[in-house]
Design a protein around this motif. Structure first.
Motif, mmCIF file in Angstrom:
data_model
loop_
_atom_site.group_PDB
_atom_site.id
_atom_site.type_symbol
_atom_site.label_atom_id
_atom_site.label_comp_id
_atom_site.label_asym_id
_atom_site.label_seq_id
_atom_site.Cartn_x
_atom_site.Cartn_y
_atom_site.Cartn_z
ATOM 1 N N PRO A 105 12.066 3.576 1.124
ATOM 2 C CA PRO A 105 13.177 4.752 0.753
ATOM 3 C C PRO A 105 13.533 5.433 2.151
ATOM 4 N N ALA A 106 14.710 5.462 2.218
ATOM 5 C CA ALA A 106 15.432 6.277 3.185
ATOM 6 C C ALA A 106 16.189 7.332 2.796
ATOM 7 N N TYR A 146 0.794 -1.316 -0.098
ATOM 8 C CA TYR A 146 -0.206 -0.069 -0.031
ATOM 9 C C TYR A 146 0.912 1.271 0.178
ATOM 10 N N LEU A 147 2.006 1.390 0.493
ATOM 11 C CA LEU A 147 2.768 2.515 0.723
ATOM 12 C C LEU A 147 3.467 2.700 -0.617
ATOM 13 N N ARG A 169 14.252 6.131 11.755
ATOM 14 C CA ARG A 169 14.789 7.407 11.865
ATOM 15 C C ARG A 169 15.260 7.827 10.394
ATOM 16 N N GLN A 170 15.656 6.858 9.679
ATOM 17 C CA GLN A 170 16.391 7.321 8.407
ATOM 18 C C GLN A 170 15.385 7.313 7.309
ATOM 19 N N ARG A 220 7.177 6.694 8.740
ATOM 20 C CA ARG A 220 7.762 6.414 10.045
ATOM 21 C C ARG A 220 6.598 6.282 11.099
ATOM 22 N N ARG A 221 5.753 6.829 10.924
ATOM 23 C CA ARG A 221 4.290 6.822 11.558
ATOM 24 C C ARG A 221 3.850 5.754 11.661
ATOM 25 N N ILE A 222 3.584 5.289 10.342
ATOM 26 C CA ILE A 222 2.802 3.893 10.190
ATOM 27 C C ILE A 222 3.564 2.973 10.694
#
Length: 375
Positions: free
Chosen positions: A341-342, A180-181, A287-288, A295-297
């Motif tokens: 992706p970072a 989904y992302l 964090r990256q 990040r929240r998900i």
């Protein structure tokens, strides 16, 4: 491999020691009575739809009489397949260089993971782990990925309905992160996701509240005895109450054991703390991430999975198994996060840090966590 190479890179020796420990746990396990795992192979759908019967029903397609050695043969085979899948996943996600060995030791060599799955040989936990790894390996682009994940989750619930809280939430997060992302939420994706959630919820409720054995227990025990290849294993039939016990009774049993089971919480906390380099790496990965929404998900998913395990702790008293499977879920989620992706690469776990090496050796030498209480 020469001793000089082991001395130069002690993480290689840790991997070798872990292999020896797993072999030792296997030989210890085959000397024990496989009470619950054996009876799970005897139960099928002969009397209609019931909970915890899919594995036994599958076995019944090939065998009318079930030998006790099948517990170890089937469990060992699934363990080997799962380990092979994990190695393939690890290599694809992180590569195979020396720099990744500390990460491999803290994951695959963890007493929470393959060593404890060997100790719980014949139990149903490993099926959730195996199917989650498969979903981390296969392509995630088409909407068929959502359908496959839903089907896998349905199989897990039919194996044991506790998977609804144990591995299905992790599978759901894997689908969100990998599908989904990346693909977004289109109409087909949304319909597939909603249908999966609704269908799996109905299946869980049916297994939990409509999956009890519909015949008198004595008749059920007689049927299971007829399926036994070795009558000397009749002691396993004392666990037939599992298919008659209502949820209220499971809650009472768990809460009666709660005071003694809570004594293991400090031990679990120490075992989790021993994996500090791994958790630090996991935090760095999150964090990256380039997208704050990602990040929240991830954080929300980890919280929801952990809340699911708290619910399991309130219902079923096999605390060592549940905390071990929670850790395994975290290991698998880490792989999914690594594919997002970072901004920049998170630094790997340090190979030559003394404190990290000591923790690696401690994790390596702990043979397992256990089933109910620590060790």
């Amino acid at each position: 491999m020469s001793w000089a190479r082991f001395h130069q890179n002690p993480w290689r020796l840790m991997i070798a020691v872990n292999i020896a420990v797993v072999i030792g746990v296997f030989f210890y396990k085959i000397t024990r009575e496989p009470y619950v795992p054996y009876i799970h192979l005897l139960v099928d759908y002969h009397f209609g739809f019931i909970k915890r019967a899919l594995i036994g029903a599958t076995v019944s397609l090939f065998l009318t009489k079930v030998p006790v050695w099948l517990v170890f043969a089937l469990g060992g085979g699934v363990w080997l397949v799962t380990f092979g899948l994990f190695v393939a996943l690890f290599r694809r996600t992180f590569g195979r260089g020396d720099a990744q060995m500390p990460l491999f030791v803290f994951m695959a060599g963890s007493p929470f993971f393959f060593k404890n799955l060997m100790h719980t040989l014949g139990h149903f936990d490993i099926y959730g782990c195996a199917l989650a790894i498969v979903l981390l390996l296969i392509p995630a682009r088409p909407v068929a990925f959502v359908v496959i994940a839903a089907a896998a989750s349905g199989i897990l619930i039919l194996i044991h309905h506790i998977h609804f809280l144990m591995y299905v939430p992790t599978i759901a997060l894997i689908v969100v992160l990998r599908h989904y992302l990346v693909q977004g939420i289109g109409r087909h994706n949304a319909v597939a996701g909603i249908a999966a959630v609704m269908g799996l919820s109905v299946l869980f409720l049916a297994a939990q509240f409509r999956g009890s054995m519909p015949i008198p227990e004595q008749e059920f025990v007689g049927y299971l005895r007829d399926r036994m290849a070795d009558p000397s294993q009749a002691r396993s039939l004392s666990f037939s109450y599992i298919w008659y016990q209502p949820l209220a009774q499971e809650l009472r049993d768990t809460w009666q054991r709660l005071p003694s089971n809570l004594l293991g919480i400090p031990v679990f906390a120490v075992l989790i703390a021993l994996h500090a380099p791994l958790w630090k790496y996991f935090v760095d990965l999150v964090r990256q991430l380039s997208d704050q929404t990602h990040r929240r998900i991830v954080v929300a998913g980890i919280v929801l999975i952990s809340l699911g395990y708290l619910m399991i702790f309130a219902v079923v008293f096999d605390y060592s198994r549940w905390i071990s499977n929670w850790a395994v879920c975290m290991f698998l989620i880490l792989h999914a996060v690594k594919t997002l992706p970072a901004q920049r690469a998170a630094p790997p776990i340090a190979m030559h840090d003394r404190r990290t090496s000591v923790l690696g050796w401690i994790v390596t030498l702990i043979p397992r966590v256990g089933i109910v209480r620590p060790f």
